[in-house]
Write an enzyme that holds these catalytic residues in place. Sequence first.
Site, PDB file in Angstrom:
ATOM      1  N   ASP A 103      -1.978  -2.126  -4.013  1.00 45.13           N
ATOM      2  CA  ASP A 103      -1.608  -1.767  -2.553  1.00 45.13           C
ATOM      3  C   ASP A 103      -1.980  -1.040  -2.112  1.00 45.13           C
ATOM      4  OD1 ASP A 103       0.892  -3.202  -4.325  1.00 45.13           O
ATOM      5  OD2 ASP A 103       1.628  -1.046  -4.413  1.00 45.13           O
TER       6      ASP A 103
HETATM    7  N1  URA Z   1       2.729  -1.259  -9.245  1.00 44.80           N
HETATM    8  C1  URA Z   1       2.520  -1.422  -7.827  1.00 44.80           C
HETATM    9  O1  URA Z   1       3.656  -0.284  -7.359  1.00 44.80           O
HETATM   10  N2  URA Z   1       1.776  -0.450  -6.906  1.00 44.80           N
HETATM   11  C2  URA Z   1       0.514  -0.886  -7.886  1.00 44.80           C
HETATM   12  O2  URA Z   1      -0.734  -0.603  -7.065  1.00 44.80           O
HETATM   13  C3  URA Z   1       0.424  -1.636  -8.815  1.00 44.80           C
HETATM   14  C4  URA Z   1       1.613  -1.434  -9.914  1.00 44.80           C
END
Ligand code: URA
Length: 237
Positions: A103
């Site tokens: 993310d």
């Molecule tokens: N899980 C999430 O919620 N975000 C990420 O970036 C990776 C795994």
Amino acid sequence: MERLDKILANTGRWSRKEVRELVRAGRVAVNGVPVHSPEGKWDPAAEFAVDGVSVSGERMVYLMLHKPAGLVSATEDPKQPTVLELLPDHLKRVGLFPAGRLDKDTEGLLLLTNDGVLAHRLLAPRRHVDKTYFVQVEGQLDETDVEAFSTGMTLGDGLVCMPAGLEVLGQPDTAIVTLREGKYHQIKRMLASRGKPVRYLKRLTMGPLKLDPALKRGEWRPLTEEEMAALRLAAGV
Ligand code: URA
């Protein structure tokens, strides 16, 4: 134009010596025709095959990046800066993409490659390539969360999660999460469903790859030979 042994060794699959042996054994074809000279010069965009299996002659690149927060894991985005902006110009043109997204606000280990086969295999859930994350949440994690993670959760929004690891650390708002899959916002959604929203998330490992502690946020380096070999083994290529 480049030498055939160099082109095929650049794929990272064989050493130059191995390429010479393959060529001499008549196992390499260029544009459909068997070739016998490892020194022969070819356009890397030509069609190469080893034992009848097509091999891209374009250079394969594998980089480990310490992703900082604030960049999206994509090759292009109309509005937001992408992780590719951390790379020098010559590496922006070789078709690199992130193998497994993080993310925008997540930090940590991101593999950038132009090897679609390796990336695809590495990310397939049936390969069981674990990813581990350091997480900090609002609230305190306890045994009921560990149990929920380990049995496999079905979230209120219908997401069915495979069993996952949750190891609570010394500070009970921190833990190491181990996932075998990578659904959209997965850790955030799993922890939000436990009433403990994520405050900070950082990926530490992906299969045999470990985030190099010498890399500061935003820094990257090519994978070492050992890392490449371990990754190929994990991906089964
Ligand atoms: N899980 C999430 O919620 N975000 C990420 O970036 C990776 C795994």
